[in-house]
Write a protein that holds these residues in place. Structure first.
Motif, PDB file in Angstrom:
ATOM      1  N   SER A 136       0.816  -1.218   0.000  1.00 14.05           N
ATOM      2  CA  SER A 136       0.000   0.000   0.000  1.00 14.05           C
ATOM      3  C   SER A 136       0.847   1.265   0.000  1.00 14.05           C
ATOM      4  O   SER A 136       0.343   2.359  -0.227  1.00 14.05           O
ATOM      5  CB  SER A 136      -0.916   0.016   1.229  1.00 14.05           C
ATOM      6  N   GLY A 137       2.167   1.125   0.267  1.00  9.85           N
ATOM      7  CA  GLY A 137       3.046   2.281   0.352  1.00  9.85           C
ATOM      8  C   GLY A 137       3.310   2.726   1.776  1.00  9.85           C
ATOM      9  O   GLY A 137       4.165   3.589   2.019  1.00  9.85           O
ATOM     10  N   ASN A 138       2.582   2.148   2.725  1.00 12.89           N
ATOM     11  CA  ASN A 138       2.807   2.466   4.136  1.00 12.89           C
ATOM     12  C   ASN A 138       4.034   1.719   4.654  1.00 12.89           C
ATOM     13  O   ASN A 138       4.345   0.622   4.201  1.00 12.89           O
ATOM     14  CB  ASN A 138       1.581   2.103   4.973  1.00 12.89           C
ATOM     15  N   LEU A 139       4.702   2.329   5.619  1.00 12.04           N
ATOM     16  CA  LEU A 139       5.899   1.733   6.204  1.00 12.04           C
ATOM     17  C   LEU A 139       5.568   1.172   7.586  1.00 12.04           C
ATOM     18  O   LEU A 139       5.142   1.913   8.479  1.00 12.04           O
ATOM     19  CB  LEU A 139       7.012   2.779   6.310  1.00 12.04           C
ATOM     20  N   SER A 140       5.730  -0.137   7.754  1.00 10.05           N
ATOM     21  CA  SER A 140       5.548  -0.775   9.056  1.00 10.05           C
ATOM     22  C   SER A 140       6.883  -0.763   9.786  1.00 10.05           C
ATOM     23  O   SER A 140       7.881  -1.259   9.252  1.00 10.05           O
ATOM     24  CB  SER A 140       5.039  -2.212   8.890  1.00 10.05           C
ATOM     25  N   ILE A 141       6.894  -0.197  10.977  1.00 12.88           N
ATOM     26  CA  ILE A 141       8.156   0.020  11.695  1.00 12.88           C
ATOM     27  C   ILE A 141       8.174  -0.758  13.002  1.00 12.88           C
ATOM     28  O   ILE A 141       7.219  -0.704  13.779  1.00 12.88           O
ATOM     29  CB  ILE A 141       8.367   1.518  11.974  1.00 12.88           C
ATOM     30  N   ILE A 142       9.247  -1.491  13.228  1.00 10.88           N
ATOM     31  CA  ILE A 142       9.456  -2.197  14.494  1.00 10.88           C
ATOM     32  C   ILE A 142      10.722  -1.630  15.123  1.00 10.88           C
ATOM     33  O   ILE A 142      11.810  -1.743  14.552  1.00 10.88           O
ATOM     34  CB  ILE A 142       9.587  -3.711  14.281  1.00 10.88           C
ATOM     35  N   GLU A 143      10.567  -0.976  16.270  1.00  4.35           N
ATOM     36  CA  GLU A 143      11.715  -0.341  16.915  1.00  4.35           C
ATOM     37  C   GLU A 143      12.536  -1.360  17.695  1.00  4.35           C
ATOM     38  O   GLU A 143      12.041  -2.415  18.089  1.00  4.35           O
ATOM     39  CB  GLU A 143      11.237   0.787  17.823  1.00  4.35           C
ATOM     40  N   LYS A 144      13.784  -1.029  17.924  1.00  2.00           N
ATOM     41  CA  LYS A 144      14.703  -1.939  18.596  1.00  2.00           C
ATOM     42  C   LYS A 144      14.235  -2.295  19.999  1.00  2.00           C
ATOM     43  O   LYS A 144      14.434  -3.409  20.468  1.00  2.00           O
ATOM     44  CB  LYS A 144      16.097  -1.318  18.656  1.00  2.00           C
ATOM     45  N   LYS A 145      13.571  -1.381  20.664  1.00  2.00           N
ATOM     46  CA  LYS A 145      13.110  -1.651  22.021  1.00  2.00           C
ATOM     47  C   LYS A 145      12.015  -2.713  22.045  1.00  2.00           C
ATOM     48  O   LYS A 145      11.762  -3.328  23.073  1.00  2.00           O
ATOM     49  CB  LYS A 145      12.584  -0.372  22.669  1.00  2.00           C
ATOM     50  N   ASP A 146      11.357  -2.911  20.885  1.00  3.05           N
ATOM     51  CA  ASP A 146      10.292  -3.909  20.787  1.00  3.05           C
ATOM     52  C   ASP A 146      10.764  -5.203  20.156  1.00  3.05           C
ATOM     53  O   ASP A 146      10.005  -6.154  20.017  1.00  3.05           O
ATOM     54  CB  ASP A 146       9.120  -3.359  19.959  1.00  3.05           C
ATOM     55  N   ALA A 147      12.037  -5.236  19.719  1.00  2.00           N
ATOM     56  CA  ALA A 147      12.536  -6.406  18.999  1.00  2.00           C
ATOM     57  C   ALA A 147      13.427  -7.258  19.888  1.00  2.00           C
ATOM     58  O   ALA A 147      14.284  -6.761  20.593  1.00  2.00           O
ATOM     59  CB  ALA A 147      13.317  -5.963  17.766  1.00  2.00           C
ATOM     60  N   ASP A 148      13.221  -8.555  19.831  1.00 10.25           N
ATOM     61  CA  ASP A 148      14.016  -9.512  20.594  1.00 10.25           C
ATOM     62  C   ASP A 148      15.048 -10.124  19.661  1.00 10.25           C
ATOM     63  O   ASP A 148      14.720 -10.810  18.699  1.00 10.25           O
ATOM     64  CB  ASP A 148      13.095 -10.595  21.149  1.00 10.25           C
TER      65      ASP A 148
END
Length: 217
Positions: A136-148
């Motif tokens: 769709s052109g949207n950017l899904s972002i996962i920040e480092k604080k939420d990533a294991d």
């Protein structure tokens, strides 16, 4: 005459759009956008020329509706067709590293990246573990604080292992697993064949989600 024709076309186009299905503007596929623009243009041309028969625009609008419904049905049944028409997600940032090739391939520049980070409330690129550019052109972002962090998993992401009964080979490669491992895991959970499953995924915490085909009738 002009007002009544405008109101009638407005109602017709609203009905057609409702028949096309409920989707947010940001989630429209290229085909949806083309159909919407063409219908709008047909409606405007017919409203402007009062000498044209009212039903003149209804036939092409009906044809466009049939095309949209048909392609939506094919897209539902064929992942290959869906990828070709709607595209597939692209990982722009992986493990905190920017993939410039993926950005160029998708004509996505750093201004676009920074804008979408700001809209997401992300302060800096250095805070991003993963950024996925959706069709769709949207950017899904996962920040480092939420990533294991894990070597055998895509950090913080949910990996789709089976979609529409089809095993996703690339996801297994990212997990460094094979189809035999997947089928063994499925049998433990009471499934003998991948075709029984509409969607199966695994997340960073090794939690499985499995949805059986036609479970609700």
């Amino acid at each position: 005459m002009l007002i009544s024709r405008t109101l009638l076309y407005y109602l017709c186009i609203v009905v057609v759009f409702r028949l096309m299905g409920k989707r947010e503007v940001g989630e429209l596929s290229i085909l949806d956008i083309v159909v919407f623009i063409m219908i709008a243009e047909i409606g405007v041309l017919t409203i402007e020329d009062l000498e044209l028969f009212f039903g003149y625009a209804l036939i092409p609008i009906a044809v466009l509706l049939i095309i949209q419904r048909l392609t939506a049905w094919i897209s539902l049944k064929s992942p290959l067709f869906r990828k070709w028409f709607e595209g597939k997600p692209a990982i722009i940032i992986s493990q905190g590293k920017i993939d410039e090739y993926a950005m160029k391939k998708n004509r996505f520049n750093f201004d676009d990246l920074l804008q979408q980070l700001r809209e997401n409330g992300t302060a800096s690129i250095k805070d991003v573990a993963y950024a996925i550019l959706e069709p769709s052109g949207n950017l899904s972002i996962i920040e480092k604080k939420d990533a294991d962090v894990s070597q055998n998993k895509i950090n913080g992401l949910v990996l789709p292992l089976i979609v529409d009964g089809r095993i996703q080979e690339k996801a297994l490669e990212q997990l460094e697993k094979d189809e035999q491992w997947l089928m063994k895991q499925l049998r433990k959970r009471g499934f003998e064949h991948a075709k029984q499953i509409s969607f199966c995924s695994i997340d960073v915490n090794d939690e499985w989600y499995i949805d059986q085909k036609d479970e609700i009738t």
